[in-house]
Motif scaffolding. Sequence first.
Motif, mmCIF file in Angstrom:
data_model
loop_
_atom_site.group_PDB
_atom_site.id
_atom_site.type_symbol
_atom_site.label_atom_id
_atom_site.label_comp_id
_atom_site.label_asym_id
_atom_site.label_seq_id
_atom_site.Cartn_x
_atom_site.Cartn_y
_atom_site.Cartn_z
ATOM 1 N N UNK A 140 0.865 -1.100 -0.091
ATOM 2 C CA UNK A 140 0.051 0.106 -0.012
ATOM 3 C C UNK A 140 0.775 1.156 -0.025
ATOM 4 N N UNK A 141 1.818 1.107 0.743
ATOM 5 C CA UNK A 141 2.779 2.314 0.781
ATOM 6 C C UNK A 141 3.467 2.572 -0.535
ATOM 7 N N UNK A 142 3.757 1.509 -1.378
ATOM 8 C CA UNK A 142 4.415 1.405 -2.827
ATOM 9 C C UNK A 142 3.324 1.996 -3.645
ATOM 10 N N UNK A 143 1.992 1.647 -3.772
ATOM 11 C CA UNK A 143 1.007 2.214 -4.581
ATOM 12 C C UNK A 143 0.827 3.507 -4.506
ATOM 13 N N UNK A 144 0.716 4.086 -3.076
ATOM 14 C CA UNK A 144 0.626 5.529 -2.973
ATOM 15 C C UNK A 144 1.737 6.292 -3.551
ATOM 16 N N UNK A 145 3.166 5.798 -3.467
ATOM 17 C CA UNK A 145 4.133 6.426 -3.947
ATOM 18 C C UNK A 145 4.117 6.360 -5.725
ATOM 19 N N UNK A 146 3.720 5.296 -6.338
ATOM 20 C CA UNK A 146 3.462 4.929 -7.539
ATOM 21 C C UNK A 146 2.421 6.208 -8.056
ATOM 22 N N UNK A 147 1.250 6.180 -7.440
ATOM 23 C CA UNK A 147 0.335 7.349 -7.844
ATOM 24 C C UNK A 147 1.101 8.757 -7.899
ATOM 25 N N UNK A 148 1.857 9.171 -6.899
ATOM 26 C CA UNK A 148 2.504 10.237 -6.720
ATOM 27 C C UNK A 148 3.491 10.507 -7.579
ATOM 28 N N UNK A 149 3.979 9.661 -8.330
ATOM 29 C CA UNK A 149 5.021 9.825 -9.417
ATOM 30 C C UNK A 149 4.638 9.480 -10.771
ATOM 31 N N UNK A 150 3.390 9.048 -10.984
ATOM 32 C CA UNK A 150 2.982 8.690 -12.313
ATOM 33 C C UNK A 150 3.015 9.937 -13.454
ATOM 34 N N UNK A 151 2.699 10.997 -12.738
ATOM 35 C CA UNK A 151 2.651 12.259 -13.833
ATOM 36 C C UNK A 151 3.754 12.780 -13.865
ATOM 37 N N UNK A 152 5.027 12.193 -13.392
ATOM 38 C CA UNK A 152 6.386 12.884 -13.562
ATOM 39 C C UNK A 152 6.411 14.054 -13.121
ATOM 40 N N UNK A 153 6.203 14.473 -11.558
ATOM 41 C CA UNK A 153 6.134 15.711 -11.045
ATOM 42 C C UNK A 153 7.879 16.194 -10.867
ATOM 43 N N UNK A 154 7.683 17.635 -10.802
ATOM 44 C CA UNK A 154 8.958 18.283 -10.532
ATOM 45 C C UNK A 154 9.217 18.242 -9.143
ATOM 46 N N UNK A 155 8.005 18.079 -8.336
ATOM 47 C CA UNK A 155 8.229 18.232 -6.790
ATOM 48 C C UNK A 155 7.317 17.162 -6.036
ATOM 49 N N UNK A 156 8.068 16.285 -5.292
ATOM 50 C CA UNK A 156 7.552 15.148 -4.592
ATOM 51 C C UNK A 156 7.642 15.532 -3.123
ATOM 52 N N UNK A 157 6.313 15.356 -2.565
ATOM 53 C CA UNK A 157 6.062 15.565 -0.908
ATOM 54 C C UNK A 157 5.828 14.144 -0.434
ATOM 55 N N UNK A 158 6.311 13.779 0.258
ATOM 56 C CA UNK A 158 6.233 12.338 0.616
ATOM 57 C C UNK A 158 6.319 11.925 2.209
ATOM 58 N N UNK A 159 5.090 11.577 2.994
ATOM 59 C CA UNK A 159 4.854 11.648 4.319
ATOM 60 C C UNK A 159 5.242 10.238 4.695
ATOM 61 N N UNK A 160 6.538 10.154 5.252
ATOM 62 C CA UNK A 160 7.268 8.490 5.902
ATOM 63 C C UNK A 160 7.329 7.625 4.680
ATOM 64 N N UNK A 161 7.613 7.993 3.582
ATOM 65 C CA UNK A 161 7.568 7.173 2.382
ATOM 66 C C UNK A 161 8.316 5.744 2.592
ATOM 67 N N UNK A 162 9.188 5.513 3.379
ATOM 68 C CA UNK A 162 9.948 4.224 3.466
ATOM 69 C C UNK A 162 9.304 3.452 4.529
ATOM 70 N N UNK A 163 8.395 4.151 5.420
ATOM 71 C CA UNK A 163 7.771 3.209 6.500
ATOM 72 C C UNK A 163 7.084 1.851 5.956
ATOM 73 N N UNK A 164 7.561 0.778 6.581
ATOM 74 C CA UNK A 164 6.816 -0.392 6.162
ATOM 75 C C UNK A 164 7.666 -1.233 5.027
ATOM 76 N N UNK A 165 8.564 -0.701 4.150
ATOM 77 C CA UNK A 165 9.154 -1.387 3.330
ATOM 78 C C UNK A 165 10.104 -2.315 3.601
#
Length: 312
Positions: A140-165
Amino acid sequence: MTQPAVVFEEISKFYGEVLGVNRVTLNIPPGITSLVGPNGSGKTTLMNLMTGLIFPDHGRILMRGISPRDPEALMRMTGYATQYDTAPRWATGFTFITTGLLLFGYGRSEAEERAWKALERLSLTDAANRKVAAYSKGMRQRVRLAQAIAHDPELLVLDEPLNGLDPLVRAETIDMFRAWAAEGKHVIISSHVLQEVDLISDQVVLIANGMIVAEGKIRKVRDEIEEHPSQYIVRCRESDASGVAALLFGEDHITEIKLNDDRMGMLVMTRDREQFARALGRIALDGHRIESVVPADENVDALYEYLIGGER
């Protein structure tokens, strides 16, 4: 040529009478920036301000030159991944990401192509057609990150993105962060794991009680921490802490004293350890009963621990 920056100018945000952040001024260059602080320190408020989910009561914000008050322009260049599950229970990983891209205005064909590429990048293609509700915590953590990067943004804001990996996926994700940073993008993450902060960050923002404690390059922040006033926990007998605190307040080197609720102890901050020791000696000779004096910040990691609420 001036680099695009994330700029906060004297930002304050209140929730009724509760302080979110107070007079925050930041100028964050591209690269990987870690926000470090305890629960309630203001990290999530900063992230919500960056992504236009809330607006400041005072001050001005520019995200790579764009105001969060222009949500359409901001969202085209921003990817935001929270700690919380945002996928509808009916959604598969593929439909979850595709739907988000359709909302961005992509046509069906391009949205599906981008969604599949994002799933590939996060090693989720095998689970693409399973419901997100059945994913493990790490997936679930990875799919949220996948959604965040899918449109190739210039700025990523990620809340505890490594938690649970798991360790392998964590290492791959860190490599992605570095690749994005090398492209001149902003990767702004929150973390309470000190090893991660030291390992991946180009710069750090330490926040406590809604205020910035220190910010800048890792080396600069470590120097600032080492210059932070020394902290001691002083315990007294027979509820004598108030009297000891009153005497310590008269010392020039004392910067702050916080009394415990039991009135038998206190946290003391001093700019001069030797003068502090001599002052305690004089106070003890005057008849005040000091039971113990324990350093609260023997090293840099201990002070990090103090700032982030004891989480490791």
